[in-house]
Design a protein around this motif. Structure first.
Motif, short mmCIF file in Angstrom:
data_model
loop_
_atom_site.label_atom_id
_atom_site.label_comp_id
_atom_site.label_asym_id
_atom_site.label_seq_id
_atom_site.Cartn_x
_atom_site.Cartn_y
_atom_site.Cartn_z
N LEU A 1 0.67 4.81 6.78
CA LEU A 1 0.81 4.08 5.85
C LEU A 1 1.87 3.51 5.10
O LEU A 1 2.86 2.82 4.35
N LEU A 2 2.58 5.32 4.65
CA LEU A 2 3.63 5.13 3.80
C LEU A 2 4.75 5.25 3.64
O LEU A 2 5.89 5.26 2.97
N ASP A 3 5.31 4.68 5.15
CA ASP A 3 6.31 3.93 5.11
C ASP A 3 6.37 2.47 4.77
O ASP A 3 7.61 1.73 4.60
N GLY A 4 5.65 1.95 3.78
CA GLY A 4 5.72 1.19 3.19
C GLY A 4 5.18 -0.45 3.94
O GLY A 4 5.15 -1.19 3.21
N ARG A 5 5.27 -0.41 5.29
CA ARG A 5 4.86 -1.37 5.63
C ARG A 5 3.78 -1.73 6.58
O ARG A 5 3.07 -1.11 5.55
N CYS A 6 3.65 -2.82 6.57
CA CYS A 6 2.07 -4.04 6.80
C CYS A 6 1.68 -2.84 8.18
O CYS A 6 2.57 -3.41 9.15
N HIS A 7 0.60 -2.65 8.60
CA HIS A 7 0.18 -2.43 10.02
C HIS A 7 -1.18 -2.78 10.10
O HIS A 7 -1.79 -3.12 9.70
N PRO A 8 -1.20 -3.80 11.07
CA PRO A 8 -2.70 -3.86 11.81
C PRO A 8 -3.55 -3.28 12.00
O PRO A 8 -2.78 -1.52 12.67
N ALA A 9 -5.17 -3.36 11.85
CA ALA A 9 -6.35 -2.31 11.26
C ALA A 9 -6.03 -0.93 13.18
O ALA A 9 -6.27 -0.10 12.96
#
Lengths: 229, 229
Positions: free
Chosen positions: B26-34
DNA sequence: TCCACATTTCGATGATAATGGAAACGTCCA
DNA sequence: TGGACGTTTCCATTATCATCGAAATGTGGA
């Protein structure tokens, strides 16, 4: 794509409340017998011994035997700073009692961070040294300028001796109460030692808190141009 | 004399390898689906959901529902910086494979730290801005000077707008690969956004790594006087 | 309406790890 | 030499928690 083993192990060190209490107690930089640490963490000596063995294995604490006591201390200044920095993220602990709030005030004012001074006093001193051109910030380093060499020598520090030590000579350490940097490393330690030798500061018993003496007030005003209340 | 509840809970968040892997992703700052996060951590969707719920409860991540997906992201830039700083203590992960080492090289070169640029490129830019007198370091703050105001305006940034945001305007963020500071806060985010808009950088797919374009090379040399290879 | 799919909830399992009692070890002191 | 004391080791207990199978929920598409 897993994290470094060290990250997890260091984090789990802090994540256990008993170990956290022990580490917090060790943050004063002094040696503590195992029994004291057990009492501080509110656990039995066996359990404390178990935790301390685990920390020693990771190399975060070291033991020294003296008679029937075993004195523990944080192995490296950098580890102590790491823990201090981690504290700065969580912010100060919630105040429960008046007594605790009083203690927190003292800690914020001046305290030991392993082997060097931290808190408002340390931050102000570091600022003053930079303003006077004795120190120059460069990333996480604090370079001693030519005028700084003279200043510290006059202050009674043996810089060549300090440079010989097998540790960072002069660096920043993030202050978790002030959220500013203060001087750490061999130079921070040496400066702190010198100020204690001049009786500018006195340690409180059983605490990381440090009290400023009258001489300290006067000296800080004269040498650093700082007015602390 | 126990530590703040938050310290332990935050530490235990990182101490679990699965959660650490999720956070790293998550550190890339983007949103990620579960589901992506589950795959990244090498666990089943149920387990990931369990961890994500725990993190959401602590407020370190937030959810956004889009159709049948739930997109997670790190809630606050400061939390992302906290995790980055924690990584800096443990140092870079041990290199296992060539592929990993290659990926690490890219990350060291330029990557996203939540919403702003990190890595060598970011550190060099920040240094350059200070050297040019556009930014002035003051503790953890980076003040924009008068010449800085002009520079950023000319660069295409709307500083008054950035100042309005409910977050730190301009601050330092410790870079865990470079062990130096780089620009963060609203200004860091804005500058990064602008450089992406000018196509100086392009994000790699499925990674925090960032690639510098030819325009970027040229622009960095012209505007910041930086020569990156 | 039915099915596929992403995600969560529930429940059970298994592993890990903190804890303290009992006992051993070593040191100090009388 | 014997006993008190600080500490550790051994061991059993217990609690916690990550994990996953099964099932439920909710959404999208046919």
């Amino acid at each position: 794509m897993s994290l470094n083993r060290n990250v997890s192990s260091i984090a789990s060190l802090i994540s256990d409340p008993s170990r956290a209490a022990i580490l917090l107690h060790l943050l004063d930089g002094r040696c503590h017998p195992a029994g004291d640490l057990a009492a501080a963490a509110g656990i039995t000596p066996q359990t404390a011994s178990f935790h301390l063995a685990k920390m020693a294995e990771l190399g975060i604490v070291t033991v020294e035997k003296h008679g029937r006591h075993r004195y523990y201390r944080i192995a490296q200044a950098s580890d102590a700073e790491m823990i201090e920095q981690f504290l700065s993220f969580a912010g100060p602990a919630p105040v429960v009692s008046l007594r605790q709030s009083d203690q927190m005030k003292k800690l914020r004012h001046a305290r030991m961070c392993y082997d060097h001074l931290a808190g408002e006093a340390a931050v102000r001193i570091t600022e003053s040294l930079q303003r006077a051109g004795h120190l120059q910030k460069d990333g996480l380093q604090l370079h001693v300028t030519a005028s700084g060499e003279r200043f510290f020598a006059e202050f009674g520090l043996d810089l060549p001796q300090l440079r010989k030590k097998r540790r960072a000579f002069s660096r920043c350490c993030l202050d978790w109460t002030e959220r500013e940097h203060h001087l750490a490393g061999a130079l921070g330690q040496g400066l702190t030692e010198r100020m204690f030798a001049m009786d500018w500061f006195r340690r409180e018993e059983q605490s990381r808190a440090v009290r400023i003496t009258q001489e300290g007030m006067q000296g800080m005003a004269e040498r650093f141009g700082i007015q602390l209340d």
